[in-house]
Design an enzyme around this catalytic site. Sequence first.
Site, short mmCIF file in Angstrom:
data_model
loop_
_atom_site.label_atom_id
_atom_site.label_comp_id
_atom_site.label_asym_id
_atom_site.label_seq_id
_atom_site.Cartn_x
_atom_site.Cartn_y
_atom_site.Cartn_z
CG ASP A 167 -0.38 -0.37 2.51
OD1 ASP A 167 0.80 -0.78 2.54
OD2 ASP A 167 -1.08 -0.25 3.53
CG ASP A 198 -2.46 -7.23 -12.89
OD1 ASP A 198 -2.13 -6.93 -14.05
OD2 ASP A 198 -3.64 -7.23 -12.48
CG ASP A 249 -2.65 -1.65 -15.42
OD1 ASP A 249 -1.82 -2.40 -15.97
OD2 ASP A 249 -3.85 -1.56 -15.78
C1 IPM Z 1 -1.41 -8.15 -17.50
C2 IPM Z 1 -2.88 -8.39 -17.71
C3 IPM Z 1 -3.18 -9.86 -17.46
C4 IPM Z 1 -2.79 -10.16 -16.03
C5 IPM Z 1 -4.64 -10.28 -17.73
C6 IPM Z 1 -5.07 -9.95 -19.13
C7 IPM Z 1 -4.86 -11.73 -17.42
O1 IPM Z 1 -3.62 -7.55 -16.88
O2 IPM Z 1 -0.61 -8.79 -18.20
O3 IPM Z 1 -1.06 -7.33 -16.66
O4 IPM Z 1 -3.56 -9.92 -15.11
O5 IPM Z 1 -1.68 -10.68 -15.84
MG MG Z 2 -2.48 -6.12 -15.84
#
Ligand code: IPM
Ligand code: MG
Length: 364
Positions: A223, A247, A251
């Site tokens: 966090d 993941d 992002d």
């Molecule tokens: C990523 C994507 C994948 C993940 C999905 C599409 C399964 O979000 O490569 O980050 O969660 O790993």
């Molecule tokens: Mg992802």
Amino acid sequence: MKKKITVLPGDGIGPEVVQSAVNVLDTVADQFGHEFEYSYAKIGGVAIDEENSPLPSETVRVCKESDGILLGAVGGPKWDTLPGDMRPEKGLLGIRKELNLFANLRPVTAFDSLIEASTLRKEVVKGVDLMILRELTSGLYFGEPKERREENGEQVVVDTLYYKRSEIERIIKQAFELARVRRKKVTSVDKANVLESSRVWREVAEEVGKQYPDIELEHMLVDNAAMQLIRDPKQFDVLVTENMFGDILSDEASMLTGSLGMLPSASIGSTGPGLYEPVHGSAPDIAGQGKANPLATIASVAMMLKYSFGLSKEAEVVDKAVSTVLEQGYRTGDIAAEGETTLSTTEMTEKVIAAMTNQAKVTN
Ligand code: IPM
Ligand code: MG
């Protein structure tokens, strides 16, 4: 050099951005006298539609026989209501697992020319250069049981965060190896104040760290890491973490570069071919319109050249072409400021190829 590349265009904007990257690879082949042979195979939604499986066995076979794999993206609203095992994402998770691609490298580099595209302040983003190393074949994504069941007449549901010590060890080692050729700092991200798996993760990181006295190791709760990434991203060099944490954080980190459309990735194991894909996913809202930003996929093939084929010079030419087109002011919709002219996927790709050709002229 002769290399076999498996191409998995997948769904949404996958086929468009993959075509761009193949054109770039062809240019590399021409410029440096290499030969790249492509085999196309199906994965994700398109494979469900045509082969009734998100990961047909033929696809796995072709991948295993190649030297490197280029993937577009999987998924889309059309398949969103299918059961877990028949979802397009299962194809991607399956190929990662089948090929034992446990190390997912997601470099986050802020381009000076794109500083304005970030939602964050210039002085926060300028000079960001970090690597997220995400564990990719275990943890919360793969632990069993993973199921719905009934207990005392009520539905319960469970996902499992499972790790073998050896799985933690190998990813942490990889983090130290990466840090050694970078700025010599590893941040191990966990949730050790709550999760037992994280407490073991931390112990292993300490242990492995002893073999790398030249590298600084710090631990950070996930966090806090999410907060620090936007407060002061320049404090990070290599950030290593569990599958699900990685993941989410990757992002988030993509916005440091201005757009998710800029983030490449490499997934590698200890042996066999690596898999290279943009982080952005299938973007069904703009699929088939020629609007997608091809730069993340192009940067992903640069990673393929470097990590799978050992072609560092070629990789540099591609990376340099990407920064050149950005410096020249060329933009796709996702990175354009208001009022700026935007290029289509193919136009942007042509600019990258032109920049590569120019570089060759200058050096020859
Ligand atoms: C990523 C994507 C994948 C993940 C999905 C599409 C399964 O979000 O490569 O980050 O969660 O790993
Ligand atoms: Mg992802």
